[in-house]
Write an enzyme that holds these catalytic residues in place. Structure first.
Site, PDB file in Angstrom:
ATOM      1  N   ARG A  29      17.243-103.648  66.874  1.00  0.00           N
ATOM      2  CA  ARG A  29      16.748-102.306  66.541  1.00  0.00           C
ATOM      3  C   ARG A  29      15.438-102.023  67.274  1.00  0.00           C
ATOM      4  NH1 ARG A  29      20.488-100.624  63.477  1.00  0.00           N
ATOM      5  NH2 ARG A  29      21.431-101.999  61.942  1.00  0.00           N
ATOM      6  N   ILE A  31      11.792-100.704  67.758  1.00  0.00           N
ATOM      7  CA  ILE A  31      10.679-100.615  66.804  1.00  0.00           C
ATOM      8  C   ILE A  31      10.083 -99.212  66.724  1.00  0.00           C
ATOM      9  CG2 ILE A  31      10.093-103.066  66.918  1.00  0.00           C
ATOM     10  CD1 ILE A  31       7.725-102.283  68.738  1.00  0.00           C
ATOM     11  N   ASN A  83      17.140 -96.162  81.381  1.00  0.00           N
ATOM     12  CA  ASN A  83      16.129 -95.669  82.299  1.00  0.00           C
ATOM     13  C   ASN A  83      15.958 -96.675  83.431  1.00  0.00           C
ATOM     14  OD1 ASN A  83      15.538 -93.456  80.536  1.00  0.00           O
ATOM     15  ND2 ASN A  83      14.396 -94.875  79.249  1.00  0.00           N
ATOM     16  N   HIS A  96      18.267-102.685  80.167  1.00  0.00           N
ATOM     17  CA  HIS A  96      18.675-102.452  78.779  1.00  0.00           C
ATOM     18  C   HIS A  96      19.276-101.064  78.633  1.00  0.00           C
ATOM     19  CE1 HIS A  96      14.518-100.917  79.045  1.00  0.00           C
ATOM     20  NE2 HIS A  96      14.804-100.113  78.016  1.00  0.00           N
TER      21      HIS A  96
END
Length: 112
Positions: A29, A31, A83, A96
């Site tokens: 998850r 943050i 990105n 990622h």
């Protein structure tokens, strides 16, 4: 890579809310969530960005992202965002994808 924050998360040196893990990929998850569901999926091997990744790695990354999205109950729809580079808003130089599902959070709702 020793100083990469995502590599440190994979090694367990930095805590995370793990969502999924297999031999080649790790999901956790965010943050600072931008949506009700905001999960990052990363390869365990350090690759700087999409421009340095090969077809097999990218295929595995997207396959894992689809597994995580289903696991998170997002089969009705979600966004995948990756990105690339500083001018492309990549804040961590480790490949990622962001899985964003549900309503987008406003500035005052992030992290709650």
């Amino acid at each position: 890579m020793d100083n990469c924050i995502f590599c440190k998360i994979i090694r367990g040196e930095i805590p995370s809310q793990k969502v999924f893990e297999n031999e080649g990929y790790f999901a956790f998850r965010d943050i600072h969530p931008q949506a009700k569901t905001h999960v990052l999926v990363i390869p365990k091997v350090h690759v700087k960005n999409v421009l340095e990744a090969d077809e097999a790695l990218l295929g595995g990354l997207f396959h894992t992202a689809a597994q995580v999205a289903r696991q998170e109950g997002l089969s009705e729809g979600f966004r995948l965002v990756s990105n690339c580079g500083k001018h492309g808003a990549q804040s961590v130089e480790h490949l990622h994808v962001h899985i964003l599902g549900g309503e987008q959070l406003g500035e005052d709702m992030r992290g709650k």
